[in-house]
Design a protein around this motif. Structure first.
Motif, PDB file in Angstrom:
ATOM      1  N   PRO A 117       0.813  -1.228   0.000  1.00 53.69           N
ATOM      2  CA  PRO A 117       0.000   0.000   0.000  1.00 53.69           C
ATOM      3  C   PRO A 117       0.844   1.275   0.000  1.00 53.69           C
ATOM      4  CG  PRO A 117      -0.882  -1.580   1.575  1.00 53.69           C
ATOM      5  CD  PRO A 117       0.454  -2.105   1.131  1.00 53.69           C
ATOM      6  N   ALA A 118       1.956   1.270   0.748  1.00 54.66           N
ATOM      7  CA  ALA A 118       2.792   2.470   0.830  1.00 54.66           C
ATOM      8  C   ALA A 118       3.806   2.565  -0.301  1.00 54.66           C
ATOM      9  CB  ALA A 118       3.519   2.502   2.168  1.00 54.66           C
ATOM     10  N   ARG A 119       4.009   1.471  -1.022  1.00 58.03           N
ATOM     11  CA  ARG A 119       4.982   1.416  -2.118  1.00 58.03           C
ATOM     12  C   ARG A 119       6.395   1.754  -1.646  1.00 58.03           C
ATOM     13  NH1 ARG A 119       2.218   3.254  -7.840  1.00 58.03           N
ATOM     14  NH2 ARG A 119       0.221   2.186  -7.520  1.00 58.03           N
ATOM     15  N   ARG A 120       6.773   1.183  -0.520  1.00 54.46           N
ATOM     16  CA  ARG A 120       8.131   1.384  -0.037  1.00 54.46           C
ATOM     17  C   ARG A 120       8.608   0.090   0.609  1.00 54.46           C
ATOM     18  NH1 ARG A 120       5.452   4.442   4.233  1.00 54.46           N
ATOM     19  NH2 ARG A 120       5.523   3.218   6.156  1.00 54.46           N
ATOM     20  N   GLY A 121       9.917  -0.013   0.773  1.00 56.99           N
ATOM     21  CA  GLY A 121      10.492  -1.224   1.325  1.00 56.99           C
ATOM     22  C   GLY A 121      11.356  -1.915   0.292  1.00 56.99           C
ATOM     23  N   GLU A 122      11.867  -3.078   0.641  1.00 55.54           N
ATOM     24  CA  GLU A 122      12.888  -3.702  -0.198  1.00 55.54           C
ATOM     25  C   GLU A 122      12.590  -5.136  -0.599  1.00 55.54           C
ATOM     26  OE1 GLU A 122      15.370  -3.696  -2.604  1.00 55.54           O
ATOM     27  OE2 GLU A 122      15.992  -2.020  -1.358  1.00 55.54           O
ATOM     28  N   LEU A 123      12.392  -6.034   0.378  1.00 54.78           N
ATOM     29  CA  LEU A 123      12.241  -7.461   0.083  1.00 54.78           C
ATOM     30  C   LEU A 123      10.791  -7.783  -0.251  1.00 54.78           C
ATOM     31  CD1 LEU A 123      13.516 -10.265  -0.078  1.00 54.78           C
ATOM     32  CD2 LEU A 123      13.168 -10.483   2.403  1.00 54.78           C
ATOM     33  N   LYS A 124      10.556  -8.263  -1.484  1.00 54.75           N
ATOM     34  CA  LYS A 124       9.191  -8.483  -1.968  1.00 54.75           C
ATOM     35  C   LYS A 124       8.726  -9.926  -1.835  1.00 54.75           C
ATOM     36  CE  LYS A 124       9.024  -4.639  -5.225  1.00 54.75           C
ATOM     37  NZ  LYS A 124       8.692  -4.218  -6.614  1.00 54.75           N
ATOM     38  N   HIS A 125       9.538 -10.854  -2.302  1.00 56.44           N
ATOM     39  CA  HIS A 125       9.142 -12.262  -2.297  1.00 56.44           C
ATOM     40  C   HIS A 125      10.309 -13.150  -1.902  1.00 56.44           C
ATOM     41  CE1 HIS A 125       6.372 -10.532  -5.459  1.00 56.44           C
ATOM     42  NE2 HIS A 125       5.513 -11.052  -4.607  1.00 56.44           N
ATOM     43  N   LEU A 126       9.960 -14.315  -1.416  1.00 57.10           N
ATOM     44  CA  LEU A 126      10.923 -15.383  -1.183  1.00 57.10           C
ATOM     45  C   LEU A 126      10.393 -16.611  -1.906  1.00 57.10           C
ATOM     46  CD1 LEU A 126      13.473 -16.402   0.371  1.00 57.10           C
ATOM     47  CD2 LEU A 126      11.917 -17.102   2.196  1.00 57.10           C
ATOM     48  N   ILE A 127      11.203 -17.170  -2.808  1.00 53.32           N
ATOM     49  CA  ILE A 127      10.783 -18.317  -3.618  1.00 53.32           C
ATOM     50  C   ILE A 127      11.748 -19.461  -3.345  1.00 53.32           C
ATOM     51  CG2 ILE A 127      10.229 -19.121  -5.942  1.00 53.32           C
ATOM     52  CD1 ILE A 127      10.097 -16.136  -6.766  1.00 53.32           C
ATOM     53  N   VAL A 128      11.227 -20.586  -2.901  1.00 52.11           N
ATOM     54  CA  VAL A 128      12.075 -21.717  -2.526  1.00 52.11           C
ATOM     55  C   VAL A 128      11.568 -22.977  -3.214  1.00 52.11           C
ATOM     56  CG1 VAL A 128      13.130 -22.989  -0.622  1.00 52.11           C
ATOM     57  CG2 VAL A 128      12.334 -20.637  -0.245  1.00 52.11           C
ATOM     58  N   THR A 129      12.481 -23.711  -3.837  1.00 52.54           N
ATOM     59  CA  THR A 129      12.160 -24.986  -4.493  1.00 52.54           C
ATOM     60  C   THR A 129      12.919 -26.111  -3.807  1.00 52.54           C
ATOM     61  OG1 THR A 129      11.876 -23.840  -6.606  1.00 52.54           O
ATOM     62  CG2 THR A 129      12.113 -26.227  -6.688  1.00 52.54           C
ATOM     63  N   HIS A 130      12.230 -27.235  -3.612  1.00 57.87           N
ATOM     64  CA  HIS A 130      12.790 -28.397  -2.919  1.00 57.87           C
ATOM     65  C   HIS A 130      12.966 -29.541  -3.912  1.00 57.87           C
ATOM     66  CE1 HIS A 130      11.988 -32.141  -0.365  1.00 57.87           C
ATOM     67  NE2 HIS A 130      13.162 -31.697   0.041  1.00 57.87           N
ATOM     68  N   SER A 131      14.131 -30.171  -3.922  1.00 53.35           N
ATOM     69  CA  SER A 131      14.407 -31.274  -4.843  1.00 53.35           C
ATOM     70  C   SER A 131      14.210 -32.623  -4.152  1.00 53.35           C
ATOM     71  CB  SER A 131      15.847 -31.183  -5.355  1.00 53.35           C
ATOM     72  OG  SER A 131      16.754 -31.711  -4.392  1.00 53.35           O
ATOM     73  N   PRO A 132      14.051 -33.698  -4.936  1.00 51.84           N
ATOM     74  CA  PRO A 132      13.957 -35.033  -4.328  1.00 51.84           C
ATOM     75  C   PRO A 132      15.181 -35.416  -3.517  1.00 51.84           C
ATOM     76  CG  PRO A 132      13.163 -35.090  -6.590  1.00 51.84           C
ATOM     77  CD  PRO A 132      13.793 -33.744  -6.383  1.00 51.84           C
ATOM     78  N   ASP A 133      16.327 -34.789  -3.779  1.00 55.85           N
ATOM     79  CA  ASP A 133      17.546 -35.070  -3.017  1.00 55.85           C
ATOM     80  C   ASP A 133      17.619 -34.282  -1.710  1.00 55.85           C
ATOM     81  OD1 ASP A 133      18.337 -36.771  -5.010  1.00 55.85           O
ATOM     82  OD2 ASP A 133      19.745 -35.378  -5.935  1.00 55.85           O
ATOM     83  N   GLY A 134      16.610 -33.444  -1.445  1.00 52.43           N
ATOM     84  CA  GLY A 134      16.609 -32.654  -0.222  1.00 52.43           C
ATOM     85  C   GLY A 134      17.397 -31.368  -0.312  1.00 52.43           C
ATOM     86  N   GLU A 135      17.701 -30.924  -1.533  1.00 52.36           N
ATOM     87  CA  GLU A 135      18.415 -29.666  -1.730  1.00 52.36           C
ATOM     88  C   GLU A 135      17.431 -28.567  -2.131  1.00 52.36           C
ATOM     89  OE1 GLU A 135      22.803 -31.346  -3.016  1.00 52.36           O
ATOM     90  OE2 GLU A 135      21.364 -30.869  -4.599  1.00 52.36           O
ATOM     91  N   HIS A 136      17.909 -27.319  -2.091  1.00 49.07           N
ATOM     92  CA  HIS A 136      16.999 -26.207  -2.301  1.00 49.07           C
ATOM     93  C   HIS A 136      17.576 -25.137  -3.218  1.00 49.07           C
ATOM     94  CE1 HIS A 136      15.695 -27.974   1.588  1.00 49.07           C
ATOM     95  NE2 HIS A 136      14.508 -27.773   1.063  1.00 49.07           N
ATOM     96  N   LEU A 137      16.681 -24.502  -3.938  1.00 48.90           N
ATOM     97  CA  LEU A 137      16.963 -23.301  -4.705  1.00 48.90           C
ATOM     98  C   LEU A 137      16.223 -22.167  -4.007  1.00 48.90           C
ATOM     99  CD1 LEU A 137      16.755 -22.947  -8.583  1.00 48.90           C
ATOM    100  CD2 LEU A 137      16.039 -21.117  -7.065  1.00 48.90           C
ATOM    101  N   VAL A 138      16.961 -21.158  -3.552  1.00 46.22           N
ATOM    102  CA  VAL A 138      16.391 -20.049  -2.782  1.00 46.22           C
ATOM    103  C   VAL A 138      16.561 -18.759  -3.574  1.00 46.22           C
ATOM    104  CG1 VAL A 138      16.470 -18.744  -0.631  1.00 46.22           C
ATOM    105  CG2 VAL A 138      16.962 -21.211  -0.618  1.00 46.22           C
TER     106      VAL A 138
END
Length: 375
Positions: A117-138
């Motif tokens: 609403p204020a259109r200010r700030g920095e961090l918008k989203h966090l996107i995390v993917t999990h693999s069958p090996d238990g590793e992650h893309l952040v």
């Protein structure tokens, strides 16, 4: 499935929450059959493919809100305030365990969440993917290059809090608009791709790569396409909208040439590297950057596979497919309306077998795969 967030009215994203899962699947199968009823007689429907009704999502797309030092990870309410959904029951256990460590890191950094609403700030989203090996893309989606420098300096803290983070990136989205990510992606780690090791093939996912959100059901979808191909035994296959090669790599076989076409050069690079990882190479499997609606080969392949976005194939591609000499077509669709429209625009094709894949439990969305043959 029971959800405290839904019961409390804090999140209503799962529109079928509370409906027995068996009824959800039956309704989806009924809707799919009704949508394709006009595609031609004799269409055989295989039993729907299902997975767990909870803890199935391999990817989290979390809106970051709240305040510096006390962020929320989840969604926004109608007033644009953050609703924290770190205990949502849709995510794979190996994905859900990443939320608290990442929350502690973001809180400690003091980076200001973006206030819509204020259109200010920095961090918008966090996107995390999990693999069958238990590793992650952040992936951290931020507003400015200054936050890239902050997160680059904080990479040791991120990987210490989450040792399974194989790939960490920062995406820059400076504009105020309702999209998930911007055009600039900065990879902070040495590794650039997350390995998705499936029973039929190993895929490599880059930060922007598309992969079905339900690993178990996606595995069954690829297996179904491979089973159809093995029954038909084509020597040439064209995979349009191939992405990172999910269908192409599963359909590869001795004596069969598979060509994938995709607009994203990044995805084509990942698909090519994935082919090498699977011991495949030219001329068995080849990927090329191009527009699936325009950059089409002159010679007709025996089998065509299409997996378009929700909007479907479009007039040019349906016309090319309808007028061509290919003998079989596999159409994987996430939208019944565009699927039915496209099949109606290709009267030279007859659907012979179809199957619903419940990729999205607790919602009305579904994936449908159809095998067609030339009339």
């Amino acid at each position: 499935m029971q959800c405290d967030y839904f019961d409390a009215g804090r999140c209503r994203s799962c529109t079928l929450m509370g409906s027995p899962y068996r009824d959800q699947v039956a309704d989806k199968a009924t809707r799919a059959a009704a949508a394709l009823a006009g595609a031609g007689p004799g269409l055989r429907w295989l039993d729907p493919v299902t997975g767990p009704e909870a803890h199935f999502r391999n990817k989290a797309k979390l809106v970051v809100a709240g305040r510096a030092g006390a962020p929320t990870f989840g969604i926004l309410d109608p007033g644009g305030r953050g609703v924290d959904l770190r205990r949502c029951g849709l995510y794979e256990p190996g994905l859900a365990v990443t939320f608290d460590p990442l929350h502690r890191v973001v809180s400690a950094l003091g980076i200001e969440p973006y206030d819509v609403p204020a259109r200010r700030g920095e961090l918008k989203h966090l996107i995390v993917t999990h693999s069958p090996d238990g590793e992650h893309l952040v992936r951290f989606v931020v507003r400015s290059p200054e936050a890239v420098a902050l997160l680059r300096a904080a990479l040791p803290e991120v990987t210490a809090a989450l040792p399974s983070a194989r790939v960490v990136t920062v995406n820059v989205l400076p504009e105020h608009k309702a999209v998930l990510e911007g055009d600039t992606e900065v990879v902070l780690t040495d590794d650039t791709h997350l390995t998705m090791r499936l029973p039929g093939a190993t895929l490599l996912l880059g930060p922007r790569s598309f992969f079905q959100t339900n690993t178990r059901v996606a595995t069954a979808l690829y297996a179904q396409a491979a089973a159809w191909a093995d029954h038909l035994s084509p020597t040439t296959v064209l995979d349009l909208y191939c992405g990172v090669g999910g269908f192409a790599l599963h359909l590869a076989a001795p004596g069969r040439r598979v060509v994938g076409v995709e607009t994203s050069a990044e995805a084509v690079g990942a698909a090519t590297a994935g082919a090498q990882l699977n011991g495949l190479g030219s001329p068995e499997v080849e990927f090329t950057t191009g527009d699936a609606t325009q950059d089409l080969p002159g010679a007709a392949p025996e089998l065509v596979v299409v997996n378009p976005p929700r909007r479907g194939l479009g007039a040019d591609l349906t016309a090319w497919l309808d007028a061509g000499d290919s003998r079989h077509l596999v159409y994987s669709s996430c939208h019944l309306g565009s699927l039915a429209r496209d099949l109606g625009a290709m009267p030279s094709w007859r659907p012979v077998e179809a199957r619903v894949f419940d990729m999205f439990p607790q919602t009305t969305h579904l994936e449908t795969a159809v095998l067609l043959e030339r009339r």
